[in-house]
Design a protein around this motif. Structure first.
Motif, PDB file in Angstrom:
ATOM      1  N   ALA A   1       0.828  -1.206   0.000  1.00  0.00           N
ATOM      2  CA  ALA A   1       0.000   0.000   0.000  1.00  0.00           C
ATOM      3  C   ALA A   1       0.869   1.264   0.000  1.00  0.00           C
ATOM      4  CB  ALA A   1      -0.927  -0.002   1.207  1.00  0.00           C
ATOM      5  N   LEU A   2       1.906   1.256   0.819  1.00  0.00           N
ATOM      6  CA  LEU A   2       2.790   2.419   0.891  1.00  0.00           C
ATOM      7  C   LEU A   2       3.534   2.632  -0.425  1.00  0.00           C
ATOM      8  CD1 LEU A   2       4.216   1.909   4.487  1.00  0.00           C
ATOM      9  CD2 LEU A   2       2.731   3.785   3.731  1.00  0.00           C
ATOM     10  N   ARG A   3       3.962   1.540  -1.048  1.00  0.00           N
ATOM     11  CA  ARG A   3       4.695   1.647  -2.305  1.00  0.00           C
ATOM     12  C   ARG A   3       3.783   2.144  -3.428  1.00  0.00           C
ATOM     13  NH1 ARG A   3       9.640  -0.709  -2.846  1.00  0.00           N
ATOM     14  NH2 ARG A   3       9.221  -1.214  -5.025  1.00  0.00           N
ATOM     15  N   MET A   4       2.541   1.718  -3.442  1.00  0.00           N
ATOM     16  CA  MET A   4       1.614   2.250  -4.432  1.00  0.00           C
ATOM     17  C   MET A   4       1.411   3.751  -4.204  1.00  0.00           C
ATOM     18  SD  MET A   4      -2.354   1.215  -5.229  1.00  0.00           S
ATOM     19  CE  MET A   4      -3.347   2.217  -6.349  1.00  0.00           C
ATOM     20  N   ALA A   5       1.292   4.133  -2.936  1.00  0.00           N
ATOM     21  CA  ALA A   5       1.024   5.533  -2.617  1.00  0.00           C
ATOM     22  C   ALA A   5       2.189   6.449  -2.994  1.00  0.00           C
ATOM     23  CB  ALA A   5       0.702   5.676  -1.134  1.00  0.00           C
TER      24      ALA A   5
ATOM     25  N   ARG B   1       6.351   4.005  -6.121  1.00  0.00           N
ATOM     26  CA  ARG B   1       7.358   2.996  -6.436  1.00  0.00           C
ATOM     27  C   ARG B   1       6.752   1.653  -6.799  1.00  0.00           C
ATOM     28  NH1 ARG B   1      10.687   2.105  -1.422  1.00  0.00           N
ATOM     29  NH2 ARG B   1       8.695   2.617  -0.427  1.00  0.00           N
ATOM     30  N   GLY B   2       5.538   1.396  -6.324  1.00  0.00           N
ATOM     31  CA  GLY B   2       4.968   0.064  -6.442  1.00  0.00           C
ATOM     32  C   GLY B   2       3.848  -0.020  -7.447  1.00  0.00           C
TER      33      GLY B   2
ATOM     34  N   LEU C   1       6.153  -9.286  -8.537  1.00  0.00           N
ATOM     35  CA  LEU C   1       6.080  -7.931  -8.008  1.00  0.00           C
ATOM     36  C   LEU C   1       6.857  -6.962  -8.883  1.00  0.00           C
ATOM     37  CD1 LEU C   1       6.527  -8.543  -4.197  1.00  0.00           C
ATOM     38  CD2 LEU C   1       4.539  -7.556  -5.310  1.00  0.00           C
ATOM     39  N   ARG C   2       7.856  -7.457  -9.592  1.00  0.00           N
ATOM     40  CA  ARG C   2       8.691  -6.588 -10.409  1.00  0.00           C
ATOM     41  C   ARG C   2       8.242  -6.546 -11.860  1.00  0.00           C
ATOM     42  NH1 ARG C   2      12.181  -9.667  -7.236  1.00  0.00           N
ATOM     43  NH2 ARG C   2      12.635 -11.082  -8.954  1.00  0.00           N
ATOM     44  N   ARG C   3       7.237  -7.361 -12.224  1.00  0.00           N
ATOM     45  CA  ARG C   3       6.878  -7.510 -13.622  1.00  0.00           C
ATOM     46  C   ARG C   3       6.411  -6.211 -14.248  1.00  0.00           C
ATOM     47  NH1 ARG C   3       3.294 -12.507 -14.761  1.00  0.00           N
ATOM     48  NH2 ARG C   3       5.263 -13.448 -14.165  1.00  0.00           N
TER      49      ARG C   3
ATOM     50  N   ALA D   1       3.677   3.846 -10.842  1.00  0.00           N
ATOM     51  CA  ALA D   1       3.428   5.278 -10.718  1.00  0.00           C
ATOM     52  C   ALA D   1       2.308   5.718 -11.651  1.00  0.00           C
ATOM     53  CB  ALA D   1       4.706   6.051 -11.026  1.00  0.00           C
ATOM     54  N   ALA D   2       2.309   5.219 -12.874  1.00  0.00           N
ATOM     55  CA  ALA D   2       1.259   5.584 -13.824  1.00  0.00           C
ATOM     56  C   ALA D   2      -0.086   5.060 -13.367  1.00  0.00           C
ATOM     57  CB  ALA D   2       1.600   5.031 -15.207  1.00  0.00           C
ATOM     58  N   GLY D   3      -0.060   3.858 -12.766  1.00  0.00           N
ATOM     59  CA  GLY D   3      -1.317   3.247 -12.350  1.00  0.00           C
ATOM     60  C   GLY D   3      -1.998   3.986 -11.225  1.00  0.00           C
ATOM     61  N   ALA D   4      -1.242   4.798 -10.491  1.00  0.00           N
ATOM     62  CA  ALA D   4      -1.828   5.483  -9.346  1.00  0.00           C
ATOM     63  C   ALA D   4      -2.396   6.851  -9.700  1.00  0.00           C
ATOM     64  CB  ALA D   4      -0.765   5.630  -8.251  1.00  0.00           C
ATOM     65  N   THR D   5      -2.450   7.186 -10.998  1.00  0.00           N
ATOM     66  CA  THR D   5      -2.827   8.552 -11.372  1.00  0.00           C
ATOM     67  C   THR D   5      -4.250   8.904 -10.968  1.00  0.00           C
ATOM     68  OG1 THR D   5      -3.344   7.727 -13.583  1.00  0.00           O
ATOM     69  CG2 THR D   5      -1.185   8.735 -13.266  1.00  0.00           C
TER      70      THR D   5
END
Length: 413
Positions: free
Chosen positions: A205-209, A212-213, A274-276, A283-287
């Motif tokens: 969750a933190l990495r998505m926020a 980085r994730g 996780l790295r795929r 980063a783009a996915g969290a826009t």
């Protein structure tokens, strides 16, 4: 019941990281006559006064006042009571005359022993004193030793694997641990455990926020579970199209986590999933989740997590299991890596084809998220898998053995 009104009784305890369960049973037959539960019973992480109170609550609930004078033996299987070879002359569980065990854990005759066992013995003796229970013997084993003894026939030798709040694998000889792998606690180990999976959910969750994730539904589910304001989670559902893209790539090994067996898990490539998508995709996915909300999410989430005991993260593990069922790639990868860790722990015991392994813990129960894939791994090593609910039956069996009752009836319910 009339034939049982004057018989000797034994008590078995399963004292784990989440709860303490007590079972009252007939010393002669092993028949269960009462049971109750209370708070956590880890002998290293629960303060001694609280541990004593939880033990007293569980035993007091299982054993009525009128039956307390007939209890002849008590054995507890404790998380935090490190497994290890017995001292010369000891029995299946560390035991002593209860009259010698009152007071703090610098007990006579036990000064060179594991501190978890010392805490467990001291707390158990004090709990029994409060309740007016005066058994002839009081014994302590590790939770994994008690779980192993819970298997059909009360086995003496084989392998055991626990994956609940914590995680550990051991080799058992003569009902005692002779080799252990992991079980090193939340700070240094317990890889593949409920805590480890729950921590993985928060980290994802933190990495998505922070960008980085990869996008994951865990950000929203973790935030809601920890009581964060709903407006901070607007747009944090993940990305439309993640599941569709995922399904074109062998569903990222969901079959490997839910029933595909060892081969499917290996083909999925472990934590590489996780790295795929890479940092850019994350980063783009969290826009749709605005930068301001993501920053506020992190600012609120971190102190909320830090204010709780670390092992409380284990309660987030079901969120990962649910997200994986919905084909969330990040959640699926977390579960796959958990299976990898647990399988590696068993392999480190140098298992022999045909050996028995007893597995227990919430992650490995009949509906546990790791049960199917890990069973496939273990059977691939040539092991015979027995699954038990917890260590209560084993603790009862060890109490009956210590009292001199026949072991063949230990599993009677």
């Amino acid at each position: 019941m009339s034939n049982e009104s004057n018989q000797d009784l034994v008590v078995g305890l399963d004292a784990g990281g989440t709860r303490t369960r007590a079972v009252l049973a007939s010393a002669a037959t092993g028949r269960t006559l009462g049971e109750a539960a209370a708070g956590p019973g880890n002998a290293l992480t629960v303060p001694l006064s609280q541990l004593t109170g939880h033990l007293a609550e569980a035993i007091g609930g299982a054993v009525s006042e009128r039956d307390r004078g007939r209890v002849v033996a008590v054995v507890g299987g404790f998380a935090g009571a490190a497994s290890g070879p017995p001292a010369a002359g000891s029995s299946a569980a560390d035991s002593a005359d209860p009259s010698e065990l009152s007071g703090p854990p610098d007990l006579p005759g036990f000064s060179d022993r594991d501190p978890g066992r010392l805490n467990a013995l001291a707390a158990l003796a004090e709990a029994l004193r409060r309740l007016g229970v005066a058994p002839r013997t009081v014994g302590v084993s590790s939770d994994i030793e008690a779980a192993f003894a819970s298997a059909p026939g009360t086995p003496a030798d084989g392998l055991a694997l626990v994956a609940g709040t914590g995680a550990a694998a051991t080799r058992i000889s003569d009902r005692r641990c002779t080799v252990s792998v992991d079980g090193d606690g939340w700070l240094l180990g317990d890889e593949g455990s409920g805590f480890w999976i729950g921590r993985g959910a928060v980290r994802a969750a933190l990495r998505m926020a922070d960008g980085r994730g990869d996008p994951t539904t865990l950000a929203r589910s973790v935030g809601l579970a920890l009581g964060l304001p709903a407006d901070l989670l607007e747009g944090a559902e993940g990305v439309e199209g993640v599941h569709e893209a995922h399904e074109t790539d062998e569903v990222d090994g969901v079959d490997g986590v839910y029933g595909g067996g060892a081969g499917a898990v290996e083909r999925a490539g472990g934590a590489g999933a996780l790295r795929r998508y890479g940092p850019g995709r994350g980063a783009a996915g969290a826009t749709r989740w605005s930068r301001a909300r993501r920053e506020a999410f992190r600012t609120r989430l971190l102190p909320t997590v830090m204010a709780q005991p670390p092992v409380a993260l284990a309660r987030l593990a079901p969120l990962v299991a649910e997200a994986a069922r919905r084909r969330d790639p990040v959640a699926t990868a977390i579960l796959r890596e958990a299976v990898d860790h647990l399988a590696a722990a068993v392999r480190a015991l140098d298992p022999r084809p045909g050996e028995r392994i007893v597995v227990t813990g919430g992650l490995l129960g009949p509906d546990g998220p790791l049960a199917a894939p890990l069973t496939g791994r273990l059977e691939g090593l040539g092991l015979t898998v027995d699954r038990v609910a917890d260590g209560c039956r084993g603790a009862v069996a060890l109490a009956r053995l210590g009292h001199g009752s026949p072991s063949h009836a230990a599993g009677t319910s």
